[in-house]
Each structure stands twice: as structure tokens, then as C-alpha cells.
Design a protein around this motif. Structure first.
Motif, short mmCIF file in Angstrom:
data_model
loop_
_atom_site.label_atom_id
_atom_site.label_comp_id
_atom_site.label_asym_id
_atom_site.label_seq_id
_atom_site.Cartn_x
_atom_site.Cartn_y
_atom_site.Cartn_z
N SER A 136 0.85 -1.20 0.00
CA SER A 136 0.00 0.00 0.00
C SER A 136 0.88 1.25 0.00
CB SER A 136 -0.89 0.01 1.24
OG SER A 136 -0.10 0.20 2.41
N GLY A 137 0.24 2.42 -0.18
CA GLY A 137 1.00 3.66 -0.17
C GLY A 137 1.71 3.89 1.16
N GLY A 138 1.02 3.61 2.26
CA GLY A 138 1.63 3.79 3.57
C GLY A 138 2.78 2.85 3.80
N MET A 139 2.66 1.61 3.32
CA MET A 139 3.75 0.63 3.46
C MET A 139 4.97 1.06 2.65
SD MET A 139 1.48 -2.86 3.24
CE MET A 139 2.88 -3.98 3.26
N LYS A 140 4.74 1.57 1.45
CA LYS A 140 5.87 2.04 0.63
C LYS A 140 6.58 3.22 1.29
CE LYS A 140 4.10 0.50 -3.87
NZ LYS A 140 3.56 0.93 -5.19
N GLN A 141 5.80 4.12 1.89
CA GLN A 141 6.41 5.26 2.55
C GLN A 141 7.24 4.82 3.74
OE1 GLN A 141 5.61 8.34 1.00
NE2 GLN A 141 7.44 9.02 2.07
N ARG A 142 6.73 3.85 4.50
CA ARG A 142 7.49 3.33 5.65
C ARG A 142 8.73 2.56 5.18
NH1 ARG A 142 3.50 0.03 8.93
NH2 ARG A 142 2.13 0.18 7.10
N LEU A 143 8.62 1.85 4.06
CA LEU A 143 9.79 1.18 3.50
C LEU A 143 10.84 2.20 3.07
CD1 LEU A 143 11.20 -1.43 2.55
CD2 LEU A 143 10.00 -1.16 0.36
N ALA A 144 10.39 3.32 2.49
CA ALA A 144 11.33 4.37 2.08
C ALA A 144 12.06 4.96 3.29
CB ALA A 144 10.58 5.47 1.33
N ILE A 145 11.35 5.11 4.39
CA ILE A 145 12.00 5.62 5.60
C ILE A 145 12.97 4.58 6.15
CG2 ILE A 145 11.60 6.35 7.99
CD1 ILE A 145 8.96 7.58 7.05
N ALA A 146 12.56 3.31 6.13
CA ALA A 146 13.46 2.23 6.58
C ALA A 146 14.74 2.23 5.75
CB ALA A 146 12.74 0.89 6.48
N GLN A 147 14.58 2.38 4.43
CA GLN A 147 15.75 2.43 3.55
C GLN A 147 16.66 3.60 3.91
OE1 GLN A 147 14.89 3.02 -0.70
NE2 GLN A 147 16.67 4.37 -0.71
#
Length: 305
Positions: A136-147
């Protein structure tokens, strides 16, 4: 050493002066909210801080390094999450994170350890083996922060991290920012003021390419945030706005039908004098709530000033 230090930074394009002598300093850890309308210069300033663009004049330093001359040193110490992060959608979350670790020269063991730790921190550990295209959009944003955190940076820079998310996605990302701001400095550009009130410790406002305010939340509250009373009244022909405007201890009066919003520098006056004034004038109070002016009201006051 300042975390961020900008002195008279300008940035000119062919047909536009995007930044006009930007000057501000960030010395403390926490969440710094970088506020401004669309087109105010937020993204241009972030591109300069991350070494993706050079200032036309002036000087900017990040963690002691000159952004124009020491870009490599800066990128080793910061994490950056753009407004619209891009991924290889066929990779899983875990594969993406381990690949990001290799970019920062982490050995395989360390990259795997950091990946597991950060996917757990960011709340997407259960989706580590799913391909990113199904996130989802929220999951992608959290993955981007994790990265952006894979190499354990001292400063995390987020450009509009929640602007494109639905309410649940916004809530998840803001919760994450609240968690990590105790461990590093988070510099977050946004125009969503409700989010700032939730997570920010320091506010920097840019308008038309210039900094018009830089203050801690406590300083902002002391100088700009006024006590506010919202009340509804039955007045039976009494001119309530005129009655309120005559009082020297009342700063502003706004009316919407039978509802009023009153501000005053002295909260005690609002608590003690306002109810008595209305009751002595023959009014019947049907609701009465004491609060304070919102960050949106402060923002509009500062920008208009």
C-alpha cells in the motif's frame, strides 16, 4: 557543531528566484518541521541540503560539512526520503533493504541485521517477503523511511512524507517519526499543519523563498499562541460583538451565527471576566470551551505579518 546551518542561501533558475537569502540554524535533536505553501521553496532547500543541487550563493552546512564541497561526507551521515520514493516493484521488501545496505558498503551480515531491525521498527516485517508492487502507499512510505535509515544516519530528511497518503497511512508514518526522533534529528518538510502539531519540536517557516520564522514549539507558544474561548449564546437582541469589542482585555472577536471565538492575551481574564460579562448582560450561555489558537492560525498570522 550545528546540525544544519544556512547563511544567506540563494538559488536562482532561469525565470525564478527560488530561494532569497535563506538563513536559519538547527542545533538540537528532535523533529524539525519545515513549513511553507506549495512553491515556497521547501523542496529546493532540501535538494541543497542533500547535495542534489548547489546554491547560487551563500553557504549551507550539514553536520559541519559544506553542501557544495563535501557532498560525499554528508551523504554518509544523512538519510533522505523524497516526496515520491521509487522502487523496483519486483523486489521484496527484504531484498530492497539488503540492496540498499550494499550501496552503503554494509557487509551482508550487518545489512541483514539492520534490515530485520528496521522492517520491524517500521511495522512492515510481516510483509518482508512480499514484492513491493503489492504494498500500500503507507507501506511504501514506511519502507522508504526504513531504507533511509539503513546506514544509521545522524540526520533524516523527509520531503512531504505524508502528503499523498490516506488517513491510516499518515497516522502510521507519523507514529514512526514520533518513535525515531528521540534517536536522531528528523527534518521534515510539509504543509499539513495538523501533522506538525503532533510530532514537531521546532518550526521553520519559509514563504516565497525566505525564512520568516524559526522557533521551538515552546517559543512559538509563548509568542504567538493565544488563549481562545469558543462559546454559543442566546442573547435576545443584545449586540454581543459590540459588547465584546468594548473590552480592553479582549484581542479578537469572530462570530458565526450564535457561536463566537474570542482571543485574549490573558487566559485568566477569559476564565474569570468573560462569563461574568455575558451573564450580567442577560445572555444565556449554551456552550463554553477554553483552548488555545491552533498552529494553522499562528501560521496565517506569521505569513500575513
Amino acid at each position: 557543531m550545528s546540525i544544519i546551518s544556512c547563511g544567506q542561501v540563494t538559488k536562482a533558475y532561469k525565470d525564478k528566484q527560488a530561494l532569497k537569502g535563506v538563513t536559519f540554524t538547527i542545533d538540537k535533536q528532535g523533529c524539525i518541521a519545515f513549513l511553507g505553501n506549495n512553491g515556497a521553496g521547501k523542496t529546493t532547500m532540501i535538494r541543497i541540503l542533500t547535495g542534489l543541487a548547489k546554491p547560487s550563493s551563500g553557504q549551507a552546512r550539514v553536520l559541519g560539512h559544506d553542501v557544495s564541497k563535501e557532498t560525499v561526507h554528508i551523504r554518509r551521515k544523512i538519510g533522505y526520503c523524497p516526496q515520491a520514493p521509487a522502487f523496483y516493484s519486483y523486489l521484496t521488501g527484504q531484498q530492497w533493504m539488503e540492496w540498499a545496505g550494499s550501496i552503503f558498503k554494509l557487509d551482508k551480515t550487518e545489512a541483514k541485521r539492520r534490515t530485520e531491525q528496521l522492517l520491524e521498527l517500521c511495522g512492515i516485517a510481516d510483509a518482508r517477503h512480499r514484492t513491493i508492487g503489492g504494498y500500500s502507499g503507507g507501506m511504501k512510505q514506511r519502507l522508504a523511511i526504513a531504507q533511509a535509515l539503513i546506514h544509521n544516519p545522524q540526520l533524516l530528511i523527509l520531503d512531504e512524507p505524508v502528503s499523498a497518503l490516506d488517513p491510516i497511512g499518515r497516522y502510521e508514518v507519523l507514529q514512526l517519526i514520533e518513535q525515531i526522533k528521540s534517536e536522531m534529528t528528523v527534518f521534515m518538510s510539509t504543509h499539513i499543519l495538523d501533522d506538525v502539531e503532533r510530532v514537531a519540536d521546532h518550526i521553520v517557516i519559509i514563504d516565497d523563498g525566505s525564512i520568516i520564522l524559526s522557533a521551538s514549539l515552546a517559543e512559538l507558544q509563548a509568542e504567538y499562541i493565544d488563549p481562545v474561548v469558543h462559546f454559543t449564546v442566546r442573547a435576545d437582541g443584545l449586540d454581543v460583538p459590540a459588547l465584546l469589542s468594548e473590552q480592553p482585555w479582549i484581542a479578537t472577536v469572530h462570530r458565526e451565527g450564535q457561536s463566537y471565538k474570542v482571543t485574549a492575551p490573558d487566559s485568566e481574564a477569559l476564565k474569570r471576566l468573560l462569563p461574568r460579562l455575558l451573564l450580567d448582560a442577560g445572555c444565556i450561555l449554551t456552550s463554553y470551551t477554553i483552548g488555545q489558537s491552533s498552529l494553522e492560525e499562528v501560521y496565517l498570522k506569521v505569513v500575513k505579518r
